[in-house]
Design a protein around this motif. Structure first.
Motif, short mmCIF file in Angstrom:
data_model
loop_
_atom_site.label_atom_id
_atom_site.label_comp_id
_atom_site.label_asym_id
_atom_site.label_seq_id
_atom_site.Cartn_x
_atom_site.Cartn_y
_atom_site.Cartn_z
N ASP A 31 -45.35 -9.31 19.97
CA ASP A 31 -45.95 -8.84 18.72
C ASP A 31 -46.10 -9.98 17.72
O ASP A 31 -47.13 -10.12 17.09
N SER A 32 -45.06 -10.75 17.58
CA SER A 32 -45.07 -11.85 16.63
C SER A 32 -44.08 -12.91 17.09
O SER A 32 -43.24 -12.66 17.95
N ILE A 33 -44.18 -14.06 16.49
CA ILE A 33 -43.26 -15.15 16.83
C ILE A 33 -41.84 -14.77 16.43
O ILE A 33 -40.88 -15.07 17.13
N GLY A 34 -41.70 -14.07 15.31
CA GLY A 34 -40.37 -13.66 14.84
C GLY A 34 -39.70 -12.70 15.80
O GLY A 34 -38.50 -12.82 16.08
N ALA A 35 -40.46 -11.73 16.32
CA ALA A 35 -39.89 -10.77 17.26
C ALA A 35 -39.50 -11.47 18.56
O ALA A 35 -38.44 -11.19 19.15
N ASP A 36 -40.33 -12.40 19.02
CA ASP A 36 -40.00 -13.15 20.22
C ASP A 36 -38.74 -13.98 20.01
O ASP A 36 -37.89 -14.07 20.89
N ALA A 37 -38.63 -14.60 18.85
CA ALA A 37 -37.45 -15.43 18.56
C ALA A 37 -36.18 -14.59 18.53
O ALA A 37 -35.14 -15.03 19.02
N ILE A 38 -36.27 -13.39 17.98
CA ILE A 38 -35.10 -12.51 17.93
C ILE A 38 -34.66 -12.14 19.35
O ILE A 38 -33.47 -12.16 19.67
N VAL A 39 -35.61 -11.83 20.22
CA VAL A 39 -35.28 -11.48 21.59
C VAL A 39 -34.67 -12.68 22.31
O VAL A 39 -33.69 -12.54 23.06
N ILE A 40 -35.21 -13.87 22.09
CA ILE A 40 -34.66 -15.08 22.72
C ILE A 40 -33.22 -15.31 22.25
O ILE A 40 -32.34 -15.66 23.04
N VAL A 41 -32.96 -15.09 20.97
CA VAL A 41 -31.60 -15.25 20.45
C VAL A 41 -30.67 -14.19 21.05
O VAL A 41 -29.51 -14.49 21.36
N LEU A 42 -31.16 -12.98 21.24
CA LEU A 42 -30.33 -11.93 21.86
C LEU A 42 -30.02 -12.27 23.32
O LEU A 42 -28.89 -12.04 23.79
N ILE A 43 -31.00 -12.83 24.05
CA ILE A 43 -30.73 -13.28 25.41
C ILE A 43 -29.70 -14.41 25.38
O ILE A 43 -28.78 -14.46 26.20
N GLY A 44 -29.86 -15.32 24.43
CA GLY A 44 -28.89 -16.40 24.26
C GLY A 44 -27.50 -15.87 23.93
O GLY A 44 -26.50 -16.43 24.37
N LEU A 45 -27.45 -14.79 23.16
CA LEU A 45 -26.16 -14.17 22.83
C LEU A 45 -25.48 -13.63 24.08
O LEU A 45 -24.28 -13.83 24.29
N VAL A 46 -26.25 -12.95 24.92
CA VAL A 46 -25.68 -12.42 26.17
C VAL A 46 -25.18 -13.58 27.04
O VAL A 46 -24.06 -13.53 27.57
#
Length: 126
Positions: A31-46
């Motif tokens: 949807d947006s760069i911000g939404a993609d970045a949040i998902v990447i950070v969540l994957i990084g968190l896992v």
């Protein structure tokens, strides 16, 4: 502060692995760069949590193999942690997809190199 640094470095390394390694892809909203970045950070968190909780136990249990292979088995452990991250994120709409062990192996090698290089730059993370 060290946890945040590890999270940012792991998130960047996972994104870089998805860009450079064939067989690793990210399921992002787009949807947006911000939404993609949040998902990447969540994957990084896992991935960071897997490395903090599961990896020490696996390293301890596989210590004879690590010694026998002069530490090369640690690369296999890193690949297994990346595959475990894929398994955990497979239960969500967004996450990481890995085509097989060898893609995970090369991705884990790249993530380890990025962690090493950026770990030298970040103060307190050695």
């Amino acid at each position: 502060m060290l946890f945040i640094a590890s999270l940012v470095i792991n998130s960047f390394a996972i994104w870089l692995a998805a860009e450079w390694i064939t067989g690793i892809s990210l399921r992002l909203p787009g949807d947006s760069i911000g939404a993609d970045a949040i998902v990447i950070v969540l994957i990084g968190l896992v991935f960071t949590l897997v490395n903090m909780v599961v990896k020490p136990v696996v390293k301890l249990l596989s210590l004879p193999l690590v010694i026998l292979t002069l530490g090369l088995f640690l690369l296999v452990i890193n690949a297994l942690m990346l595959l475990l991250t894929e398994w955990v994120t497979s239960y969500f709409d967004y996450g990481i997809d890995i085509a097989g062990f060898w893609a995970a192996f090369w991705g884990a090698l790249l993530i380890a190199i990025v962690n090493f290089v950026l770990g030298m730059v970040v103060p307190g993370k050695r």
